[in-house]
Design an enzyme around this catalytic site. Sequence first.
Site, PDB file in Angstrom:
ATOM      1  N   THR A 121     -13.199  77.811  59.948  1.00 32.05           N
ATOM      2  CA  THR A 121     -13.621  76.909  58.873  1.00 32.05           C
ATOM      3  C   THR A 121     -14.659  75.940  59.437  1.00 32.05           C
ATOM      4  OG1 THR A 121     -11.409  77.100  57.947  1.00 32.05           O
ATOM      5  CG2 THR A 121     -12.749  75.273  57.159  1.00 32.05           C
ATOM      6  N   CYS A 160      -5.590  83.193  59.521  1.00 25.16           N
ATOM      7  CA  CYS A 160      -6.193  83.731  58.299  1.00 25.16           C
ATOM      8  C   CYS A 160      -5.894  82.966  57.021  1.00 25.16           C
ATOM      9  CB  CYS A 160      -5.749  85.175  58.104  1.00 25.16           C
ATOM     10  SG  CYS A 160      -6.641  86.303  59.164  1.00 25.16           S
TER      11      CYS A 160
HETATM   12  C1  UDX Z   1      -2.006  87.771  57.794  1.00 25.24           C
HETATM   13  C2  UDX Z   1      -1.907  88.976  56.835  1.00 25.24           C
HETATM   14  O1  UDX Z   1      -0.522  89.350  56.706  1.00 25.24           O
HETATM   15  C3  UDX Z   1      -2.737  90.124  57.366  1.00 25.24           C
HETATM   16  O2  UDX Z   1      -2.706  91.201  56.455  1.00 25.24           O
HETATM   17  C4  UDX Z   1      -4.163  89.652  57.561  1.00 25.24           C
HETATM   18  O3  UDX Z   1      -4.954  90.674  58.125  1.00 25.24           O
HETATM   19  C5  UDX Z   1      -4.211  88.431  58.469  1.00 25.24           C
HETATM   20  O4  UDX Z   1      -3.347  87.407  57.961  1.00 25.24           O
HETATM   21  P1  UDX Z   1      -0.889  87.125  60.126  1.00 25.24           P
HETATM   22  O5  UDX Z   1      -1.432  85.759  59.869  1.00 25.24           O
HETATM   23  O6  UDX Z   1      -1.174  87.744  61.450  1.00 25.24           O
HETATM   24  O7  UDX Z   1      -1.424  88.157  59.029  1.00 25.24           O
HETATM   25  O8  UDX Z   1       0.715  87.100  59.965  1.00 25.24           O
HETATM   26  P2  UDX Z   1       1.708  87.090  58.707  1.00 25.24           P
HETATM   27  O9  UDX Z   1       2.826  87.999  59.033  1.00 25.24           O
HETATM   28  O10 UDX Z   1       1.007  87.301  57.430  1.00 25.24           O
HETATM   29  O11 UDX Z   1       2.319  85.605  58.745  1.00 25.24           O
HETATM   30  C6  UDX Z   1       1.529  84.466  58.448  1.00 25.24           C
HETATM   31  C7  UDX Z   1       2.395  83.223  58.446  1.00 25.24           C
HETATM   32  O12 UDX Z   1       3.291  83.221  57.342  1.00 25.24           O
HETATM   33  C8  UDX Z   1       3.278  83.068  59.692  1.00 25.24           C
HETATM   34  O13 UDX Z   1       3.277  81.723  60.102  1.00 25.24           O
HETATM   35  C9  UDX Z   1       4.636  83.502  59.204  1.00 25.24           C
HETATM   36  O14 UDX Z   1       5.667  82.942  59.954  1.00 25.24           O
HETATM   37  C10 UDX Z   1       4.607  82.963  57.778  1.00 25.24           C
HETATM   38  N1  UDX Z   1       5.550  83.643  56.864  1.00 25.24           N
HETATM   39  C11 UDX Z   1       5.403  84.981  56.609  1.00 25.24           C
HETATM   40  C12 UDX Z   1       6.550  82.915  56.227  1.00 25.24           C
HETATM   41  O15 UDX Z   1       6.689  81.700  56.439  1.00 25.24           O
HETATM   42  N2  UDX Z   1       7.391  83.558  55.356  1.00 25.24           N
HETATM   43  C13 UDX Z   1       7.278  84.891  55.081  1.00 25.24           C
HETATM   44  O16 UDX Z   1       8.069  85.394  54.277  1.00 25.24           O
HETATM   45  C14 UDX Z   1       6.250  85.624  55.728  1.00 25.24           C
END
Ligand code: UDX
Length: 463
Positions: free
Chosen positions: A95, A277
């Site tokens: 960002t 992301c």
């Molecule tokens: C995400 C997308 O899932 C992926 O498709 C994209 O390419 C990049 O962004 P990422 O950030 O690596 O991937 O992990 P992700 O599993 O999506 O988790 C993101 C955040 O959400 C983490 O902090 C995780 O702990 C949190 N989360 C996830 C929750 O708090 N609750 C959930 O039910 C799922």
Amino acid sequence: MKITKICCIGAGYVGGPTMAVIAQNCPHIQVTVVDLNEQRIADWNDPNPENIPIYEPGLSEIVAEARGRNLFFSTNVDKAIDDAQMIFISVNTPTKTYGKGKGMAADLKYIELCARQIARVAKQNKIVVEKSTLPVRTAEAIKSILDNTGNGVQFQILSNPEFLAEGTAVADLLNPDRILIGGDTTLDGEEAINSLVDVYSNWVSKDRILTTNVWSSELSKLTANAFLAQRISSINAMSELCEKTGADINEVARAIGMDSRIGPKFLKASVGFGGSCFQKDILNLVYIAKSYGLNEVADYWEQVIIMNDHQKRRFSNKIVQTLYNTVADKKITFLGWAFKKDTNDTRESAAIYVADDLINEQAKISVFDPKVSKNKMLSDLDYLETRSREENVKSLNVFENAYEACKDAHAIAILTEWDEFTTYDWQKIYDSMHKPAFVFDGRNILNAKQLESIGFVYKGIGS
Ligand code: UDX
Ligand code: ADP
């Protein structure tokens, strides 16, 4: 064009694992990953594959198999560009921290530098693939730079967003829900799309490979991340209501997740989402909507971020309130610092913001994370610029052992859902702590009943 040589600019969390999996599954393609960061490349080339700079389950084994065979890591960007028929751009798009769109728009300076470098170096036709998440219509900007500063050769630009999630990157790459490839709807564009389809077809079945126009592909990536993050903010919003009403968020999530229209995934209430992301992409989406004058659209998506910030702050407030409204000089132990389990990435991790709040309240934070180094934690805190490095060093104690980290603590906070935390000897931890001994489970991973029977005061999210 039959692809035999690929170059990837950017050896980060996206470029590294993606190229390793392409190299593993396409032994006939030479894959060279380049980066300006010499240390990073040196780490990827470390003789011991366990020391590669990114921790992902299964990744070091793939690197060990393909590196030196058809997978190479190098700082010689020009040579790799010149050699390759297909160039992936996987550089960071943080960002913006300055100027127009500060705090919202994606900073495209690294992308532009890549485009200019490709234009300068390329002496033959190339296919350029956007892998980094980019604002819609970035491909147009890349094309314009390539066509106007190049050596008269032809470029085709494809958008091929990466949907892997960290911590499961290898599994996601080996068995993707879908591969998305956007390209020009011209004959040359279709040929370029087919070249990339052929690369993925080496291990992904054709019915999982979608082709679209470039703008749909770019916008789909932002949309997917916005929808996923929205689910988390929605369940987190409900978690606060559960805490007031006596409902239990785990029960609510289970009940709604069994509705096949809703589905069970991404309904885990937590201390707030992190990662490189979600926040970045939503802010980017908000900025794009605003720039088209779509204020209601922008406000709608911005609320996902507002809710997430609230959830992080609510967690730190709850710790302070529960500890009799003061945490000054109290030892609070964080289990976990990474933004999720099975990664050493800490970008936008909730732990950073919770620590920052508690240090403002003069708490002493101790941390144990199985994969994150002390330097990384300190630089995460420094990045917020709330206080000097010296003050951060004084307030943050990092341990190599979880039991040591918990000794003499007033409270433990779970910030990351690492599996090993659930198997600890919690009686031993309890015995070593100040009483009453508090546990704030920001991931709802521990067994509340068991902890309470030991004597802990247990506070989860949403119950
Ligand atoms: C995400 C997308 O899932 C992926 O498709 C994209 O390419 C990049 O962004 P990422 O950030 O690596 O991937 O992990 P992700 O599993 O999506 O988790 C993101 C955040 O959400 C983490 O902090 C995780 O702990 C949190 N989360 C996830 C929750 O708090 N609750 C959930 O039910 C799922
Ligand atoms: P991501 O999670 O998107 O992979 P990272 O920050 O982990 O992001 O990785 C991006 C990588 O791109 C960094 O290692 C950075 O050094 C590299 N990089 C940025 N700009 C360039 C460039 N112009 N040429 C080569 N590498 C670059």
